[in-house]
Enzyme design. Structure first.
Site: not given
Ligand code: GLN
Length: 486
Positions: A79, A154, A178
């Protein structure tokens, strides 16, 4: 041998060991798939073709010299919100458009020390904010099962890349789902370790009290292998625990006793959960019930309905503090405006996407004098109640199962402008982050439209071993590698 890119870590390790193919051949197969599919999927922000082939050559020498380790010569992706030495790391935001770190994140260093091949950096929601990958400043990632749908977020680029066999495994970051949510939407395995299990040094901080780094893989066994390599205490991350890391991959089929599994009734009564998702998860639970080593019991987690509101106060608050350091002065798109204040303001305004700016503003508000007690402190108190809820339940059961996501992959654009609907995508995954617990998503089936649905397993703190054992029972074979169990 054809389709080398479809192999799992275990299969690739064996093949390299027996000299059935070289790391260069394996790497070329992955690069070929990236060339064929990345235009459609947009899963990578950077691909390191030349460097990867060089690393593969080095790995082949290491194997020839009899020094092969588990990940030697195996191509992986990361990532883009995780730092990689001498390789562009943008967090999918223009404000870090040209940021090339001088160091590897600790987990990446551990993987590369074994001689794994870093093939590229993945698109993601900018700085990890989102559940659909539409908050990337490099365009959305498409779902390999249906190009009109999101890959989740994400870490959507990493999930899509692994699911589409562009590399053998990936590393993502999970603050509120995420890793698990995109793994679920793309039909692969994704582990969020316990808070403190893996070092976050070099993972760009989002919400420091919830951030974790973990693997995205084609099988549970592969996830266990990567986790046992990257886990452990790190002097560079004071939050890591100094506990011995078990050989998770060696105990996958060794259930030492009957497992008691809790199914939280509140999670199945939630409005907005897709009927097909519910049916797939319920039939998976019914299947597990038939196993004589498993007992399914209904449990109640009454406080977890507050997990989303708590998460969306605590995370923006920590965000507003963490992202304050990203000023666009040293890296990225800088907008000169005559004086320092306006330069900061203009640079940050254009360098962060809308969702990141929204979080910074909500967090700054929640932390400000006069509102701190009403929002941030209150959220922290409710967080404690959520943790106690889980502690109570884990005195009775070994593990908890839920759906990973209330719905399978949705259409690109469908929820983009509905912020609350997007936040609700995290309803099953974020409680584990709020409470610091390990959790995994494993493929449980597909909808009639052919979209994957993931089963979510939550364990007690540092209970990864049992989480892996149940996950292995749910999906003993790889969805990829030509062995699709569905
Ligand atoms: N959907 C979560 C957010 O937007 C995901 C965040 C993450 O795990 N980095 O905060």
């Amino acid at each position: 041998m054809s389709d080398l890119n479809k192999l799992t870590i275990v299969q690739a390790y064996e093949g390299l060991k027996k000299k059935e193919f070289s790391s260069v051949e394996l790497t070329k197969a992955c690069l070929k798939q990236i060339k064929k599919r990345n235009q459609d999927l947009n899963a990578f922000i950077s691909v390191f073709e030349e460097e990867a082939l060089e690393e593969a050559k080095e790995a082949d020498k290491k194997i020839k010299a009899g020094k092969q380790e588990m990940l030697t010569g195996i191509p992986f992706c990361v990532k883009d919100a995780i730092c990689t030495k001498d390789r562009l790391s943008t967090a999918a935001a223009k404000i870090l458009d040209n940021y090339i770190p001088s160091f590897d994140a600790t987990v990446i260093a551990k993987i590369r020390e074994q001689g794994a091949v870093l093939i590229g950096k993945n698109n993601c929601d900018a700085f990890g904010h989102g559940a659909s990958n539409e908050n990337s400043m490099y365009g959305p990632v498409k779902n390999p099962h249906d190009l009109t749908c999101v890959a989740g977020g994400s870490s959507g680029g990493t999930a899509a890349a692994v699911a589409d066999h562009m590399c053998i495994f990936g590393i993502g970051e999970d603050t509120g789902g995420s890793i698990r949510q995109p793994a679920s939407l793309c039909g692969i395995v994704g582990l969020r370790p316990s808070y403190g299990r893996n070092s976050r040094y070099g993972s760009m901080p989002m919400a420091s009290s919830m951030d974790t780094v973990g693997p995205l893989t084609k099988t549970v066994e592969d996830a266990a292998i990567v986790e046992e390599i990257i886990a452990g205490h790190d002097v560079l991350d004071a939050t890591t625990v100094n506990e011995k890391v078990a050989k998770f991959s060696k105990s996958l089929s060794k259930l030492s006793k009957k497992l008691r599994i809790g199914v939280p009734k509140e999670y199945f009564e939630l409005e907005g959960t897709e009927e097909e998702t519910k049916n797939i998860i319920e039939s998976k639970i019914a299947e597990l019930k038939k196993n004589k080593n498993i007992e399914i019991v209904e449990i109640s987690l009454p406080m977890t309905k507050y997990a989303i509101p708590v998460y969306y106060i605590v995370v923006p608050s920590e965000d507003s503090s963490n992202l304050g350091r990203i000023d666009g002065i040293r890296y990225g798109v800088r907008k000169e405006a005559g004086n320092l204040y306006d330069t900061y303001a203009k640079t940050r305004a254009q360098g962060f996407p809308e969702e990141v700016k929204r979080r910074i503003m909500i967090g700054t508000y929640a932390l400000s004098a006069g509102y701190y007690d009403a929002y941030y402190r209150k959220a922290q108190k409710v967080r404690t109640l959520i943790i106690q809820d889980f502690d109570k339940v884990f005195a009775e059961v070994d593990l908890i199962v839920t759906p990973t996501s209330p719905f399978s992959a949705f259409k690109i654009g469908e929820k983009k402008d509905d912020v609350l609907a997007m936040y609700l995508a995290d309803v099953f995954v974020c409680p584990a982050n709020v409470a610091g617990l390990p959790a995994i998503s494993v493929p449980a089936g597909k909808t009639k439209a052919g979209l994957p649905v993931g089963l979510h397993i939550i364990g007690p703190r540092l209970g990864e071993e049992k989480v892996f054992q149940l996950a292995q029972l749910v999906i003993p074979t790889a969805p990829g590698a030509g062995r699709d169990p569905f």
